[in-house]
Design an enzyme around this catalytic site. Structure first.
Site, PDB file in Angstrom:
ATOM      1  N   ASP A  14     -17.317  -5.373  14.210  1.00  0.00           N
ATOM      2  CA  ASP A  14     -17.851  -4.970  12.900  1.00  0.00           C
ATOM      3  C   ASP A  14     -19.374  -4.875  12.937  1.00  0.00           C
ATOM      4  O   ASP A  14     -19.962  -3.969  12.347  1.00  0.00           O
ATOM      5  CB  ASP A  14     -17.450  -5.976  11.813  1.00  0.00           C
ATOM      6  CG  ASP A  14     -15.954  -5.989  11.576  1.00  0.00           C
ATOM      7  OD1 ASP A  14     -15.228  -5.283  12.296  1.00  0.00           O
ATOM      8  OD2 ASP A  14     -15.513  -6.706  10.657  1.00  0.00           O
ATOM      9  N   SER A 127     -11.598 -13.036   4.707  1.00  0.00           N
ATOM     10  CA  SER A 127     -10.463 -12.469   5.436  1.00  0.00           C
ATOM     11  C   SER A 127      -9.166 -12.599   4.644  1.00  0.00           C
ATOM     12  O   SER A 127      -8.955 -13.583   3.923  1.00  0.00           O
ATOM     13  CB  SER A 127     -10.333 -13.245   6.749  1.00  0.00           C
ATOM     14  OG  SER A 127      -9.039 -13.114   7.277  1.00  0.00           O
ATOM     15  N   GLU A 129      -6.576 -13.450   5.947  1.00  0.00           N
ATOM     16  CA  GLU A 129      -5.954 -14.661   6.504  1.00  0.00           C
ATOM     17  C   GLU A 129      -6.087 -15.831   5.513  1.00  0.00           C
ATOM     18  O   GLU A 129      -5.329 -16.793   5.574  1.00  0.00           O
ATOM     19  CB  GLU A 129      -6.628 -14.982   7.846  1.00  0.00           C
ATOM     20  CG  GLU A 129      -6.026 -16.117   8.655  1.00  0.00           C
ATOM     21  CD  GLU A 129      -4.658 -15.850   9.298  1.00  0.00           C
ATOM     22  OE1 GLU A 129      -4.293 -14.678   9.479  1.00  0.00           O
ATOM     23  OE2 GLU A 129      -3.975 -16.831   9.609  1.00  0.00           O
ATOM     24  N   TYR A 153      -8.520 -21.186  11.378  1.00  0.00           N
ATOM     25  CA  TYR A 153      -9.443 -20.089  11.056  1.00  0.00           C
ATOM     26  C   TYR A 153      -9.395 -19.768   9.559  1.00  0.00           C
ATOM     27  O   TYR A 153     -10.438 -19.651   8.897  1.00  0.00           O
ATOM     28  CB  TYR A 153      -9.068 -18.853  11.888  1.00  0.00           C
ATOM     29  CG  TYR A 153      -9.728 -17.581  11.418  1.00  0.00           C
ATOM     30  CD1 TYR A 153     -11.044 -17.287  11.763  1.00  0.00           C
ATOM     31  CD2 TYR A 153      -9.042 -16.659  10.613  1.00  0.00           C
ATOM     32  CE1 TYR A 153     -11.648 -16.122  11.323  1.00  0.00           C
ATOM     33  CE2 TYR A 153      -9.641 -15.500  10.170  1.00  0.00           C
ATOM     34  CZ  TYR A 153     -10.950 -15.229  10.529  1.00  0.00           C
ATOM     35  OH  TYR A 153     -11.544 -14.072  10.087  1.00  0.00           O
ATOM     36  N   ARG A 282       2.161 -18.297  17.101  1.00  0.00           N
ATOM     37  CA  ARG A 282       1.274 -19.270  16.447  1.00  0.00           C
ATOM     38  C   ARG A 282       2.096 -20.449  15.931  1.00  0.00           C
ATOM     39  O   ARG A 282       3.237 -20.250  15.509  1.00  0.00           O
ATOM     40  CB  ARG A 282       0.559 -18.601  15.281  1.00  0.00           C
ATOM     41  CG  ARG A 282      -0.564 -17.718  15.792  1.00  0.00           C
ATOM     42  CD  ARG A 282      -0.552 -16.332  15.199  1.00  0.00           C
ATOM     43  NE  ARG A 282      -1.344 -15.441  16.054  1.00  0.00           N
ATOM     44  CZ  ARG A 282      -2.233 -14.596  15.594  1.00  0.00           C
ATOM     45  NH1 ARG A 282      -2.451 -14.485  14.307  1.00  0.00           N
ATOM     46  NH2 ARG A 282      -2.903 -13.835  16.430  1.00  0.00           N
TER      47      ARG A 282
HETATM   48  N1  GDD Z   1      -3.395 -11.420  19.160  1.00  0.00           N
HETATM   49  C1  GDD Z   1      -2.074 -11.239  19.329  1.00  0.00           C
HETATM   50  N2  GDD Z   1      -1.594 -11.143  20.604  1.00  0.00           N
HETATM   51  N3  GDD Z   1      -1.284 -11.136  18.242  1.00  0.00           N
HETATM   52  C2  GDD Z   1       0.047 -10.921  18.443  1.00  0.00           C
HETATM   53  C3  GDD Z   1       0.589 -10.811  19.718  1.00  0.00           C
HETATM   54  C4  GDD Z   1      -0.258 -10.925  20.846  1.00  0.00           C
HETATM   55  O1  GDD Z   1       0.168 -10.853  22.002  1.00  0.00           O
HETATM   56  N4  GDD Z   1       1.916 -10.583  19.572  1.00  0.00           N
HETATM   57  C5  GDD Z   1       2.187 -10.564  18.267  1.00  0.00           C
HETATM   58  N5  GDD Z   1       1.050 -10.775  17.570  1.00  0.00           N
HETATM   59  C6  GDD Z   1       0.949 -10.848  16.106  1.00  0.00           C
HETATM   60  C7  GDD Z   1       0.262 -12.099  15.579  1.00  0.00           C
HETATM   61  O2  GDD Z   1       1.164 -13.213  15.572  1.00  0.00           O
HETATM   62  C8  GDD Z   1      -0.125 -11.624  14.176  1.00  0.00           C
HETATM   63  O3  GDD Z   1       0.965 -11.777  13.306  1.00  0.00           O
HETATM   64  C9  GDD Z   1      -0.404 -10.124  14.364  1.00  0.00           C
HETATM   65  O4  GDD Z   1       0.140  -9.780  15.642  1.00  0.00           O
HETATM   66  C10 GDD Z   1      -1.875  -9.758  14.334  1.00  0.00           C
HETATM   67  O5  GDD Z   1      -2.571 -10.597  15.229  1.00  0.00           O
HETATM   68  P1  GDD Z   1      -4.132 -10.343  15.564  1.00  0.00           P
HETATM   69  O6  GDD Z   1      -4.339  -8.949  15.996  1.00  0.00           O
HETATM   70  O7  GDD Z   1      -4.540 -11.427  16.489  1.00  0.00           O
HETATM   71  O8  GDD Z   1      -4.841 -10.459  14.140  1.00  0.00           O
HETATM   72  P2  GDD Z   1      -4.704 -11.567  12.984  1.00  0.00           P
HETATM   73  O9  GDD Z   1      -3.937 -10.958  11.854  1.00  0.00           O
HETATM   74  O10 GDD Z   1      -4.233 -12.856  13.496  1.00  0.00           O
HETATM   75  O11 GDD Z   1      -6.218 -11.784  12.561  1.00  0.00           O
HETATM   76  C11 GDD Z   1      -7.133 -10.693  12.430  1.00  0.00           C
HETATM   77  O12 GDD Z   1      -7.155 -10.240  11.098  1.00  0.00           O
HETATM   78  C12 GDD Z   1      -7.725 -11.136  10.145  1.00  0.00           C
HETATM   79  C13 GDD Z   1      -7.635 -10.459   8.783  1.00  0.00           C
HETATM   80  O13 GDD Z   1      -6.401 -10.755   8.213  1.00  0.00           O
HETATM   81  C14 GDD Z   1      -8.498 -11.179  12.902  1.00  0.00           C
HETATM   82  O14 GDD Z   1      -9.359 -10.083  13.021  1.00  0.00           O
HETATM   83  C15 GDD Z   1      -9.103 -12.145  11.926  1.00  0.00           C
HETATM   84  O15 GDD Z   1     -10.433 -12.470  12.344  1.00  0.00           O
HETATM   85  C16 GDD Z   1      -9.144 -11.462  10.561  1.00  0.00           C
HETATM   86  O16 GDD Z   1      -9.764 -12.286   9.622  1.00  0.00           O
END
Ligand code: GDD
Length: 325
Positions: A14, A127, A129, A153, A282
């Site tokens: 960002d 967020s 989240e 987080y 998670r």
């Molecule tokens: N990272 C990751 N890696 N996520 C996975 C995977 C994997 O191998 N497999 C499934 N997922 C699922 C996670 O369990 C989650 O439900 C979803 O994919 C998105 O994961 P992320 O891309 O890691 O993003 P996030 O939703 O946990 O968090 C992001 O978005 C938030 C806004 O809601 C981050 O950018 C945070 O910083 C942000 O605040």
């Protein structure tokens, strides 16, 4: 008068897009960098034509004295607080560091601003989240949806959100909270699910990898493009009054939908290549996100240009270029 902006976390996804936007609007853009042992990693995501315009200082959200020093020097008109340990899964491995950087770091910044430049406008990167598994009856999350975070987080971000509101009300400071839903791009870290899936699918297509290991495929997210979302951050600070705004697309997809779309674009059957590995699950999962950004549309006049599909196509093109070389 040229406006001065300070971005904490300027080296993140960002931060790099926001720096580009502010430079295009004629701002003097300052950035705060946390020391990294590989110096090149500190600015890797910032394109060269933008990098040459930036003014960078070392500081750390966990070290208030470093923030005070930078603020005294710059006296910014606008401050965008984007710095954080922003990976949800990793926040379970490093909960105390996450609370210090993502939560207490915001309070360090607020105190530093209050003491040195209380008239600066502050944008706080909140967020989706923060909502945890709360959903309004109509299936959306919005500014008024209760917050019950399900990760260290998320807890740290709720603290930041609340302390920003408290400082706004207590001291009359201009502090606005963004509540941004997931936003992605080719500059996204490759341990977040979108860029991980796209990068690995392209490698599989080119014969450079055999499979991809993922966690929960059933979680749903409201995914937008970071380039659209930094415009919302800027608009939030151009208002006369500080306020809180959700920024989202209003459309939700499962991780499985994401995987299916990307593999299909590459003419691959995803079921042949995707393995589920508990390592990426998670301890507590946020199952569903879909944001209502009516307030941002109405008051800020914000809209998003990218769709889920055009965003992923841009990311596919990016990784193809990288690996076809
Ligand atoms: N990272 C990751 N890696 N996520 C996975 C995977 C994997 O191998 N497999 C499934 N997922 C699922 C996670 O369990 C989650 O439900 C979803 O994919 C998105 O994961 P992320 O891309 O890691 O993003 P996030 O939703 O946990 O968090 C992001 O978005 C938030 C806004 O809601 C981050 O950018 C945070 O910083 C942000 O605040």
């Amino acid at each position: 008068m040229i406006k001065k902006a300070l971005i904490t976390g300027i080296n993140g996804q960002d931060g790099s897009y926001l720096a580009e936007l502010l430079i295009s609007k004629g701002y003097e853009v300052w950035g705060v960098l946390k020391r990294n042992s590989v110096a090149e990693n500190q600015t890797a995501r910032i394109p060269n034509d933008i990098f040459k315009h930036l003014k960078l200082e070392y500081a750390d959200m966990t070290d208030m004295s470093s923030l005070i020093k930078v603020l005294i020097k710059i006296q910014p008109d606008e401050i965008y607080n984007l710095a954080a340990q922003s990976h949800v899964r990793i926040s379970f491995d490093q909960p105390i560091y996450t609370a210090n950087a993502t939560g207490m770091g915001t309070l360090n910044l607020l105190e530093a601003v209050r003491l040195t430049c209380p008239n600066s406008k502050i944008y706080q990167a909140g967020s989706s989240e923060m909502f945890g598994n709360n959903i309004d009856k109509d299936g959306y999350q919005r500014e008024t949806t209760p917050m019950s975070p399900v990760s260290p987080y998320g807890c740290a971000k709720v603290f930041s959100h609340n302390i920003c509101t408290n400082y706004r009300n207590s001291y009359g400071m201009f502090i606005s909270n963004g509540i941004l839903f997931n936003h992605e791009s080719p500059r996204r870290g490759t341990n977040f699910v979108t860029n991980k899936v796209v990068k690995e699918a392209v490698k599989i297509k080119l014969g450079l990898s055999k499979n991809i290991k993922l966690g929960n495929l059933d979680a749903s997210r409201d995914w937008g493009h970071a380039k659209d979302y930094v415009k919302c951050m800027w608009l939030i600070l151009q208002q006369d009054k500080p306020d809180d705004f959700v920024c989202s697309t209003g459309i939700s997809h499962t991780v499985k939908d994401l995987v299916a779309y990307v593999f299909n674009e590459l003419d691959l059957d995803w079921t042949q290549y995707v393995l589920v590995d508990k390592k990426y699950m998670r301890p507590e999962e946020l199952e569903f996100l879909k944001g209502d950004c009516l307030k941002a549309k109405t008051i800020l006049g914000w809209k998003h240009d990218y769709t889920f599909e055009t965003m992923l196509n841009e990311m596919i093109t990016y990784w193809k270029k990288v690996y076809e070389k």
